[in-house]
Design an enzyme around this catalytic site. Structure first.
Site, mmCIF file in Angstrom:
data_model
loop_
_atom_site.group_PDB
_atom_site.id
_atom_site.type_symbol
_atom_site.label_atom_id
_atom_site.label_comp_id
_atom_site.label_asym_id
_atom_site.label_seq_id
_atom_site.Cartn_x
_atom_site.Cartn_y
_atom_site.Cartn_z
ATOM 1 N N ARG A 80 14.848 -7.657 8.067
ATOM 2 C CA ARG A 80 15.176 -8.086 6.708
ATOM 3 C C ARG A 80 15.816 -6.926 5.961
ATOM 4 O O ARG A 80 15.205 -5.870 5.797
ATOM 5 C CB ARG A 80 13.903 -8.570 5.990
ATOM 6 C CG ARG A 80 14.177 -8.981 4.579
ATOM 7 C CD ARG A 80 12.987 -9.572 3.829
ATOM 8 N NE ARG A 80 13.410 -9.637 2.449
ATOM 9 C CZ ARG A 80 12.726 -9.179 1.409
ATOM 10 N NH1 ARG A 80 11.518 -8.693 1.564
ATOM 11 N NH2 ARG A 80 13.242 -9.221 0.199
ATOM 12 N N HIS A 124 18.257 -7.677 -4.415
ATOM 13 C CA HIS A 124 16.969 -6.967 -4.404
ATOM 14 C C HIS A 124 17.024 -5.925 -5.539
ATOM 15 O O HIS A 124 17.019 -4.725 -5.301
ATOM 16 C CB HIS A 124 16.739 -6.335 -3.033
ATOM 17 C CG HIS A 124 15.317 -5.937 -2.751
ATOM 18 N ND1 HIS A 124 14.618 -6.377 -1.657
ATOM 19 C CD2 HIS A 124 14.456 -5.122 -3.420
ATOM 20 C CE1 HIS A 124 13.397 -5.846 -1.648
ATOM 21 N NE2 HIS A 124 13.272 -5.075 -2.715
ATOM 22 N N GLU A 169 11.504 -11.013 -5.292
ATOM 23 C CA GLU A 169 10.492 -10.754 -6.321
ATOM 24 C C GLU A 169 11.018 -10.845 -7.754
ATOM 25 O O GLU A 169 11.014 -9.847 -8.494
ATOM 26 C CB GLU A 169 9.863 -9.370 -6.106
ATOM 27 C CG GLU A 169 9.091 -9.274 -4.808
ATOM 28 C CD GLU A 169 8.245 -8.002 -4.692
ATOM 29 O OE1 GLU A 169 8.278 -7.180 -5.612
ATOM 30 O OE2 GLU A 169 7.545 -7.872 -3.684
ATOM 31 N N ASN A 291 5.745 -12.062 -0.540
ATOM 32 C CA ASN A 291 5.515 -10.614 -0.448
ATOM 33 C C ASN A 291 4.123 -10.377 -1.010
ATOM 34 O O ASN A 291 3.845 -10.757 -2.159
ATOM 35 C CB ASN A 291 6.508 -9.825 -1.312
ATOM 36 C CG ASN A 291 7.951 -9.918 -0.823
ATOM 37 O OD1 ASN A 291 8.244 -10.565 0.183
ATOM 38 N ND2 ASN A 291 8.853 -9.263 -1.536
ATOM 39 N N TYR A 293 0.897 -7.586 -1.697
ATOM 40 C CA TYR A 293 0.384 -6.211 -1.703
ATOM 41 C C TYR A 293 -1.071 -6.109 -2.138
ATOM 42 O O TYR A 293 -1.893 -5.573 -1.430
ATOM 43 C CB TYR A 293 1.278 -5.299 -2.555
ATOM 44 C CG TYR A 293 2.608 -5.053 -1.854
ATOM 45 C CD1 TYR A 293 2.720 -4.073 -0.891
ATOM 46 C CD2 TYR A 293 3.712 -5.855 -2.112
ATOM 47 C CE1 TYR A 293 3.907 -3.872 -0.200
ATOM 48 C CE2 TYR A 293 4.902 -5.672 -1.424
ATOM 49 C CZ TYR A 293 4.988 -4.672 -0.466
ATOM 50 O OH TYR A 293 6.154 -4.491 0.227
ATOM 51 N N GLU A 365 7.084 -9.528 3.017
ATOM 52 C CA GLU A 365 6.730 -8.104 2.885
ATOM 53 C C GLU A 365 5.219 -7.974 2.921
ATOM 54 O O GLU A 365 4.507 -8.761 2.296
ATOM 55 C CB GLU A 365 7.195 -7.491 1.554
ATOM 56 C CG GLU A 365 8.661 -7.239 1.449
ATOM 57 C CD GLU A 365 9.072 -6.600 0.114
ATOM 58 O OE1 GLU A 365 8.239 -5.922 -0.531
ATOM 59 O OE2 GLU A 365 10.234 -6.802 -0.282
#
Ligand code: FCB
Length: 461
Positions: A80, A124, A169, A291, A293, A365
């Site tokens: 990616r 991005h 995002e 994504n 985290y 991600e």
């Protein structure tokens, strides 16, 4: 953490890594590239830790052949990457820069030649400065510019791309870039920033349509999501957490997957022909990328008090929620709590919330920053990063066992890189980069991931 082998995934599961253009390419003034908002933001005093910039980053613009060799060694199914919009269209629209297209053609050709399928993000966070000069995402026209850029790229590069993500995002770009001003373009508009979110979502929908009209398929999004927990059972904390959950998760996922904003109060934060826009925004996707985290803990605000630092930023007073530190979990060297089961939780929540409207999911991600140091042999034995991915993959596997259709996992990141406002101190890579010499050294996590992928490849036969 467990030293048992990471559980097996279905043979078709896609193993990937992710990067983005501004974080690795460097060469910001080469090959006809126009300036982007991140070039300008890095030039402002005190915005980036240590006064660093992405001017050179990991020098991938010059070193990409060696980087592709590393990816081939890793055995990736998919890589990616994001395209730098201003390398292809230096002023964001208008004439195409042939050198920019050539650069990506060579890169994509080489990836395909070594059997790695490119997964391409169009935006991005590095908006061409010329578009920011006209208001950036606060200007509705920017959405149409993203659609046109998607058309150009779809026509020129589409035959080599395996997966598409028009945007990355939008929640982080909106909150950090437009609401709080700690990322480019550095605007602190508070709740007015939701207009920029709406336009990004509209741009996403227009880009999906443009890509399809250019003959491309396998289109999704890379959107940041994580569970939001209330700090206590008190009704005030529960309400604050619910508001926050709507603002950071459902404000971004519902328009795309359900064609509506999650609450009337939130819809009122944006203007435009909403019904028509939401039809475009909810153009069907082939998959949805998460994504992940860290989860967030939210309490009711204390009157007159802001929130210092929990999300690496100070929040102003007057918000209806207050993030509080998550206790009881280990943290990465970036200070982010390590909570693998929260990845499983958000996957299950997506399945429950969206049901039949949810296409297959990719983890676009997942990763952690550790300030890796070499041992006496010059090797980076990053056991913590291995444990992180192992534990998060277990969480994915367990959600799959519960019926969530997850099709792949992209490690953030292939290389150590420019971590936005945090500069170069935060290292997410499977490959260590010495930013003085640009020397690449695969870490122990690289070997671990290589072996994991190889095991799955062997099972494919
Ligand atoms: C995500 C971004 C990515 C990277 C990781 C650590 O929010 O998409 O560019 O910075 O965080």
């Amino acid at each position: 953490m467990s030293r048992q082998p990471t559980p097996l995934f279905p043979p078709s599961f896609v193993w990937g890594t992710a990067t983005s253009a501004y974080q690795i390419e460097g060469a910001v003034a080469e090959g006809g590239r126009g300036p982007s908002i991140w070039d300008e933001f890095c030039d402002r005093p005190a915005m980036i830790a240590g006064g660093e910039t992405g001017r050179v980053a990991a020098d991938h613009y010059h070193r990409w052949p060696a980087d592709v060799d590393l990816m081939a060694r890793l055995g990736l199914d998919s890589y990616r990457l994001s395209l730098s919009w201003s390398r292809i269209l230096p002023t964001g629209s208008g004439p195409v820069n042939p050198e920019g297209v050539d650069f990506y053609e060579r890169l994509l050709d080489r990836l395909c030649a070594v059997g790695i399928s490119p997964a391409v993000t169009l935006f991005h966070w590095d908006l061409p400065s010329a578009l920011q000069d006209q208001g950036g995402w606060m200007n509705r026209d920017t959405a149409y510019r993203l659609g046109e850029y998607a058309q150009v790229v779809g026509e020129r590069l589409g035959d080599r791309v395996g997966m598409w993500m028009p945007i990355n995002e939008p929640v982080v770009h909106t909150l950090y870039g437009y609401a709080l001003g700690v990322h480019a373009p550095g605007l602190a508009l508070g709740f007015e920033a939701f207009q920029a979110a709406h336009h990004q979502l509209l741009g996403h929908g227009l880009a999906v349509q443009a890509l399809r009209s250019a003959g491309c398929d396998n289109i999704g999004i890379a959107s940041n999501h994580a569970p939001v927990h209330a700090a206590s059972d008190s009704p005030a904390d529960v309400l604050a957490a619910d508001v926050y959950d709507h603002v950071v998760n459902w404000m971004f996922a519902d328009p795309i997957l359900l064609g509506k904003y999650p609450a009337e109060e939130l819809a009122q934060l944006v203007s435009g022909p909403l019904d028509a826009d939401l039809k475009i925004i909810s153009t069907p996707l082939d998959w949805y990328g998460i994504n992940y985290y860290e989860p967030t803990v939210i309490a009711a605000p204390v009157e007159g008090q802001g929130t210092a630092g929990v999300l690496e930023v100070d929040l102003p007073p007057g918000l209806p929620f207050a993030p509080v530190p998550m206790t009881g979990y280990p943290t990465t060297d970036f200070g982010w709590p390590v909570v693998p089961e929260a990845l499983g939780e958000i996957l299950r929540t997506f399945k429950t919330r969206f049901g039949a409207a949810l296409p297959p999911i990719y983890i676009t991600e997942s990763g952690s920053s550790w300030h890796d140091l070499p041992d006496e042999f010059g090797e980076f034995v990053d056991r913590a990063r291995i444990d992180y991915h192992d534990a998060h993959l277990r969480a994915v596997r367990s959600a799959m066992d519960d019926g969530v259709d997850v099709r792949g996992y992209f490690v953030w990141s292939l290389l150590d890189n420019f971590e936005w406002a945090a500069g170069y101190k935060e290292r997410f890579g499977l490959v260590h980069v010495d930013f003085q010499t640009q020397e690449r050294t695969p870490k122990a996590s690289f070997e671990w991931y290589r072996a994991l992928i190889a095991k799955h490849r062997a099972a494919r036969v």
